[in-house]
Design a protein around this motif. Structure first.
Motif, PDB file in Angstrom:
ATOM      1  N   GLU A 229       0.831  -1.213   0.000  1.00  0.00           N
ATOM      2  CA  GLU A 229       0.000   0.000   0.000  1.00  0.00           C
ATOM      3  C   GLU A 229       0.860   1.255   0.000  1.00  0.00           C
ATOM      4  O   GLU A 229       0.520   2.247  -0.639  1.00  0.00           O
ATOM      5  N   MET A 230       1.981   1.195   0.697  1.00  0.00           N
ATOM      6  CA  MET A 230       2.877   2.344   0.724  1.00  0.00           C
ATOM      7  C   MET A 230       3.417   2.644  -0.667  1.00  0.00           C
ATOM      8  O   MET A 230       3.472   3.801  -1.101  1.00  0.00           O
ATOM      9  N   MET A 231       3.786   1.596  -1.410  1.00  0.00           N
ATOM     10  CA  MET A 231       4.325   1.787  -2.744  1.00  0.00           C
ATOM     11  C   MET A 231       3.241   2.200  -3.735  1.00  0.00           C
ATOM     12  O   MET A 231       3.502   2.940  -4.688  1.00  0.00           O
ATOM     13  N   LYS A 232       2.020   1.747  -3.520  1.00  0.00           N
ATOM     14  CA  LYS A 232       0.923   2.161  -4.384  1.00  0.00           C
ATOM     15  C   LYS A 232       0.643   3.645  -4.268  1.00  0.00           C
ATOM     16  O   LYS A 232       0.207   4.295  -5.224  1.00  0.00           O
ATOM     17  N   GLY A 233       0.915   4.192  -3.108  1.00  0.00           N
ATOM     18  CA  GLY A 233       0.625   5.600  -2.874  1.00  0.00           C
ATOM     19  C   GLY A 233       1.671   6.533  -3.424  1.00  0.00           C
ATOM     20  O   GLY A 233       1.536   7.748  -3.327  1.00  0.00           O
ATOM     21  N   SER A 234       2.752   5.955  -4.007  1.00  0.00           N
ATOM     22  CA  SER A 234       3.821   6.811  -4.539  1.00  0.00           C
ATOM     23  C   SER A 234       3.445   7.409  -5.877  1.00  0.00           C
ATOM     24  O   SER A 234       2.525   6.968  -6.535  1.00  0.00           O
TER      25      SER A 234
END
Length: 234
Positions: A229-234
């Motif tokens: 999820e953290m990487m999706k938000g980039s």
């Protein structure tokens, strides 16, 4: 923490992708039992740590270096009294670490699949130790094909991190390092200006213990699955 410009995601291996330290600790417990005639478990372990530390500059990290230290330390703590068959038993005990299962930790494979599917990042295993041992563990884990490259180094120094970035043609600010060791995986990257994700493991090797600190380029996760999820938000 901002990761919009991240191009390379580097993953530590031991205790980030699979359990390693628990196997070392089990070997050390058996080792102390074998040498019980020569001291308490606390004494044997303390002396082993001293021997490992003294050998590290020449032997580095990994199962083979640990096994050599096991044998040397047995001779030292016994005052040279330990017999050859016991030394062989200790050597075989250390050698068993070359065949640990390397089963991916919970959520690891689905996370790697998800990040690979984003098709926005290069992915690399960046770990320290003995190259054949580390590569064999990665093969046994079944995770090899998720990565663009596998880099095994003697130690994770600032120079090694800079060389990793140069290898991929990126700046340090475009690197995201993911690992369980604050000392080896997190602190060097933050000091260089990179970004890091700390995912602590249930046990920490004594050599990797260090004082931690907060940083604007640092994220702390309780599970690797949160990385998706953290990487999706980039």
């Amino acid at each position: 923490m901002t990761i919009e410009n991240i191009k390379l995601v580097a993953f530590d291996a031991d205790d980030t992708l699979w359990d390693c330290q628990s196997h070392f600790e089990a070997v050390e417990r058996e080792y102390c039992r074998i040498l019980a005639d020569y001291g308490s478990p606390e004494h044997i372990s303390t002396e082993l740590f001293r021997t490992e530390s003294a050998n590290m500059a020449e032997l580095g990290y990994g199962s083979k270096a640990f096994t050599l230290s096991l044998v040397e330390n047995a001779v030292l703590v016994s005052g040279g009294k330990v017999d050859a068959l016991t030394l062989l038993r200790i050597q075989q005990l250390g050698r068993s670490l070359l065949n640990i299962p390397a089963t991916p930790l919970e959520g690891v494979e689905q996370t790697l699949q998800a990040i690979r599917a984003m098709a926005r990042y290069k992915m690399v295993v960046f770990t320290k130790g003995e190259i054949l041992d580390q590569e064999n563990k990665l093969r046994r884990s079944g995770l090899w094909d998720y990565f663009d490259r596998v880099e095994v180094v003697a130690d994770k120094t600032p120079r090694q991190y800079r060389e990793l970035c140069a290898m991929f043609g990126i700046g340090i600010s475009e690197l995201l390092m993911v690992g369980n060791s604050f000392k080896s995986d997190i602190e060097p990257v933050l000091r260089l200006g990179g970004q890091a994700v700390h995912i602590p493991f249930k046990v920490t090797w004594a050599h990797e213990q260090t004082e931690e600190f907060d940083h604007h380029n640092l994220a702390r996760l309780s599970s690797i699955t949160q990385l998706t999820e953290m990487m999706k938000g980039s």
